[in-house]
Scaffold this active site. Structure first.
Site, PDB file in Angstrom:
ATOM      1  N   ALA A 209      -0.033  -1.467  -0.437  1.00 11.67           N
ATOM      2  CA  ALA A 209       0.443  -2.733  -0.991  1.00 11.67           C
ATOM      3  C   ALA A 209       1.688  -2.457  -1.817  1.00 11.67           C
ATOM      4  O   ALA A 209       1.866  -1.360  -2.342  1.00 11.67           O
ATOM      5  CB  ALA A 209      -0.642  -3.388  -1.856  1.00 11.67           C
TER       6      ALA A 209
ATOM      7  N   ALA B 220       3.936  -4.391  -4.882  1.00  5.82           N
ATOM      8  CA  ALA B 220       4.111  -5.508  -5.810  1.00  5.82           C
ATOM      9  C   ALA B 220       5.382  -5.289  -6.618  1.00  5.82           C
ATOM     10  O   ALA B 220       6.097  -4.297  -6.432  1.00  5.82           O
ATOM     11  CB  ALA B 220       2.892  -5.627  -6.729  1.00  5.82           C
ATOM     12  N   SER B 221       5.670  -6.219  -7.521  1.00  9.89           N
ATOM     13  CA  SER B 221       6.934  -6.171  -8.246  1.00  9.89           C
ATOM     14  C   SER B 221       7.023  -4.997  -9.209  1.00  9.89           C
ATOM     15  O   SER B 221       8.105  -4.518  -9.505  1.00  9.89           O
ATOM     16  CB  SER B 221       7.142  -7.481  -9.010  1.00  9.89           C
ATOM     17  OG  SER B 221       6.041  -7.743  -9.859  1.00  9.89           O
ATOM     18  N   ILE B 222       5.880  -4.525  -9.711  1.00  8.99           N
ATOM     19  CA  ILE B 222       5.892  -3.441 -10.695  1.00  8.99           C
ATOM     20  C   ILE B 222       5.485  -2.100 -10.092  1.00  8.99           C
ATOM     21  O   ILE B 222       6.007  -1.061 -10.482  1.00  8.99           O
ATOM     22  CB  ILE B 222       4.972  -3.804 -11.882  1.00  8.99           C
ATOM     23  CG1 ILE B 222       5.618  -4.926 -12.701  1.00  8.99           C
ATOM     24  CG2 ILE B 222       4.688  -2.596 -12.760  1.00  8.99           C
ATOM     25  CD1 ILE B 222       4.805  -5.383 -13.877  1.00  8.99           C
TER      26      ILE B 222
ATOM     27  N   GLN C 116       3.645   0.226  -6.486  1.00  4.60           N
ATOM     28  CA  GLN C 116       3.190   0.316  -5.102  1.00  4.60           C
ATOM     29  C   GLN C 116       1.907   1.139  -5.052  1.00  4.60           C
ATOM     30  O   GLN C 116       1.678   1.994  -5.909  1.00  4.60           O
ATOM     31  CB  GLN C 116       4.264   0.961  -4.223  1.00  4.60           C
ATOM     32  CG  GLN C 116       5.456   0.057  -4.027  1.00  4.60           C
ATOM     33  CD  GLN C 116       6.500   0.592  -3.067  1.00  4.60           C
ATOM     34  OE1 GLN C 116       7.531  -0.021  -2.931  1.00  4.60           O
ATOM     35  NE2 GLN C 116       6.249   1.714  -2.394  1.00  4.60           N
ATOM     36  N   VAL C 117       1.094   0.854  -4.028  1.00  2.94           N
ATOM     37  CA  VAL C 117      -0.218   1.490  -3.926  1.00  2.94           C
ATOM     38  C   VAL C 117      -0.304   2.266  -2.610  1.00  2.94           C
ATOM     39  O   VAL C 117       0.103   1.769  -1.556  1.00  2.94           O
ATOM     40  CB  VAL C 117      -1.345   0.432  -3.996  1.00  2.94           C
ATOM     41  CG1 VAL C 117      -2.702   1.096  -3.892  1.00  2.94           C
ATOM     42  CG2 VAL C 117      -1.241  -0.369  -5.294  1.00  2.94           C
TER      43      VAL C 117
ATOM     44  N   ASP D   5      -7.605 -12.028 -13.986  1.00  3.56           N
ATOM     45  CA  ASP D   5      -7.022 -12.403 -12.696  1.00  3.56           C
ATOM     46  C   ASP D   5      -8.051 -12.240 -11.578  1.00  3.56           C
ATOM     47  O   ASP D   5      -7.847 -11.473 -10.635  1.00  3.56           O
ATOM     48  CB  ASP D   5      -5.792 -11.521 -12.423  1.00  3.56           C
ATOM     49  CG  ASP D   5      -4.946 -12.047 -11.271  1.00  3.56           C
ATOM     50  OD1 ASP D   5      -5.079 -13.244 -10.941  1.00  3.56           O
ATOM     51  OD2 ASP D   5      -4.151 -11.267 -10.716  1.00  3.56           O
TER      52      ASP D   5
END
Length: 559
Positions: A137, A139-141, A143-144, A293
């Site tokens: 994945a 994301a903006s902050i 990565q995985v 969340d």
């Protein structure tokens, strides 16, 4: 003025980009009111004051959402925070903010390789039994990536995107300045405390940037649920984790799937919905520390109808006093006690100017609208939305630490209803609230509160002589001060400063006219077009000064 508060010149290019995007999406008036346009023009940066006809036809919530998307990760995160402020925005704005997501194209693995090697103290291929360089994945902050430890444990590796910290810090500096300007130039915004919102947002974003903080969050939740076999929290591998990288156990389960597919793999959607509700209510009402969340992607359904949770970058915290207020609120709602509900809202109003009679009427009207409903038919999400709308109509801002909670409860109820159409959140809230209310009045709890009150009273009484002696000594020495908080005095000072500047320019202009008129009558000296040069120059300067004064007066009249 914004020019005086911009801390460093290096923020000007980013400020120009922000202003250009806002103008393009039809928010040029806000750019003018905040003084951003004047700052950029004085710095030699030209703004184009036009938006396309296609964009201008969009509704305001859509335009602001698209502007936030274009401005990048900081502003996307800001929009996600605003999506929790149901007390500030009507439902159709919240719906648009909820469309903002943090998924972005991944950066090449090579750009992250050095940070990963430093964290795990070696090459991934040597430290792990296997490592997949294709991101799971992005994301903006962060990565995985997927990997497997030498002992066969599957893990996920979260790596912070390179350069993201500097971008976010620059954006936060600009947002802090804008918040101060909103507070000083737009009085209506003060009840929402924009300075505090940006400060809260900055703290939240800095916590998300620190991947070690997320790892500590995971450990905290793991301790809270260590004795609950129905809840699975991933294990953190601290040997490989720091502020830029964290490595945690991979939880493999079902997420975001339909009830039918869950049944196909032997899971019970009805039981999962009930256990998920009890899980979050325990976090909120017992621990005061909750996953903020819980959307379908962060809740995993495991074998034996167990529940796993991932992504602990955003968490909410509630003090003991605030938890008591939440219990009182929920008890008032379930018991349909309008006086108890009114008292909680008054406590939340803080320093806001409050028309208590109007608020009492609105609370009574709200409770009356639920009179005909049986308790099981009351939807907690709809009820919380009604309460925040009531607060918005009475110019009351929801305390910042409750915005995430309300959003969490609303999201949780929606997830429960996806799993089980007959799910009623109120059925799970009521037993928790009744148990906590009962615990407040047990002999042990009453005795503990009595001892605490007695100790605090004795401490105050013991301090009275010393405090009086200190006060009298300070009065004799002239050290006692009285602070007067005069609202809008700062704006009045700015207006007075502008008026005095115009008056000074007016006097100088008049002096130039008089002096130039005298020079015109003196023979000799250089001439231009048959007229004395210095007299003509004086009239020319006086003319432009007059234009500046007229423009300044016209512009102040527009504001």
């Amino acid at each position: 003025m914004l020019w005086e508060t911009i801390s460093v010149v290096r923020d000007l290019p980013r400020l120009h980009e922000i202003a250009s995007v806002m103008i393009r999406y039809g928010w040029g008036d806000l750019v003018r009111v905040l003084g951003i346009s004047g700052v950029l023009e004085r710095a030699g940066r030209i703004l184009h004051w036009h938006s396309t006809s296609e964009i201008s036809q969009l509704e305001a919530p859509v335009r602001i959402r698209r502007a936030l998307e274009e401005l990048g990760p900081t502003f996307v995160k800001l929009g996600q925070l605003l999506a929790t402020r149901v007390d500030m925005f009507p439902p159709h704005w919240i719906v648009e903010f909820e469309k903002l997501h943090s998924q972005v194209p991944p950066v090449p693995y090579e750009a992250l390789h050095a940070d990963l090697v430093a964290a795990i103290k070696g090459e991934p291929g040597e430290v792990f039994a296997s490592f997949d360089p294709i991101p799971l994945a992005a994301a903006s902050i962060a990565q995985v990536y997927r990997a497997t430890l030498k002992d066969g444990t599957p893990v996920v590796i979260k790596i912070r995107r390179p350069g993201i910290e500097n971008v976010i810090k620059a954006d936060l500096r600009i947002l802090e300045h804008i918040a101060r300007l909103l507070d000083s130039e737009m009085p209506d915004s003060r009840r929402y405390d924009p300075i505090h919102i940006v400060a809260q947002f900055g703290r939240s974003l800095n916590r998300e940037l620190d991947l070690a903080k997320e790892a500590r969050n995971i450990d905290q939740f793991a301790r809270h649920f260590a004795d609950d076999p129905l809840v699975k929290i991933p294990k953190v591998f601290w040997a490989f984790s720091n502020s830029r990288v964290n490595v945690q156990e991979e939880i493999i389960g079902k997420s975001g799937v339909s009830p039918d597919k869950l049944r196909e793999v032997g899971l019970d959607p009805k039981l999962l919905a009930a256990r998920g509700a009890d899980l979050v209510l325990r976090m909120v009402l017992e621990h005061g520390y909750f996953h903020a969340d819980p959307h379908p992607g962060n809740v995993l359904f495991l074998a034996d109808n167990r529940i796993g949770m991932i992504d602990f970058g955003m968490v909410g915290m509630l003090t003991h006093a605030r938890r008591n207020q939440i219990v009182d609120l929920l008890h008032a709602l379930t018991a349909k006690d309008e006086q108890a509900l009114l008292q909680v809202l008054v406590d939340w109003s803080g320093d806001s100017v409050l028309d208590e009679d109007r608020l009492a009427y609105d609370v009574a009207e709200l409770m009356q609208s639920y009179d005909d409903l049986q308790l099981k038919d009351v939807q907690v999400g709809a009820l919380l939305n009604d309460i925040t709308a009531l607060m918005r109509e009475n110019n009351l801002a929801l305390p910042a630490d409750l915005t995430l909670l309300f959003k969490t409860l609303i999201t949780l109820e929606g997830l429960g209803q996806q799993l089980d159409p007959e799910f009623h959140m109120i059925d799970h809230v009521t037993p928790f609230v009744e148990r906590i209310i009962h615990q407040r009045f047990t002999p042990q709890a009453l005795l503990a509160r009595g001892r605490k009150s007695l100790r605090e009273t004795l401490e105050v009484l013991a301090d009275v002589p010393r405090d009086l002696r200190t006060l009298l000594r300070d009065m004799r020495r002239g050290r006692v001060k009285i602070d007067l908080d005069l609202k809008r005095l700062d704006t009045f000072g700015q207006q007075l400063d502008r008026a005095s500047n115009r008056l000074t320019m007016g006097i100088l202009t008049a002096s130039l006219v008089v002096g130039s008129s005298i020079i015109m009558t003196v023979q000799g000296g250089p001439q231009l077009l048959g007229l004395p040069f210095f007299g003509l120059l004086g009239f020319l300067i006086a003319f432009f000064n007059s234009l500046w004064i007229l423009f300044s007066i016209w512009r102040s009249g527009k504001h």
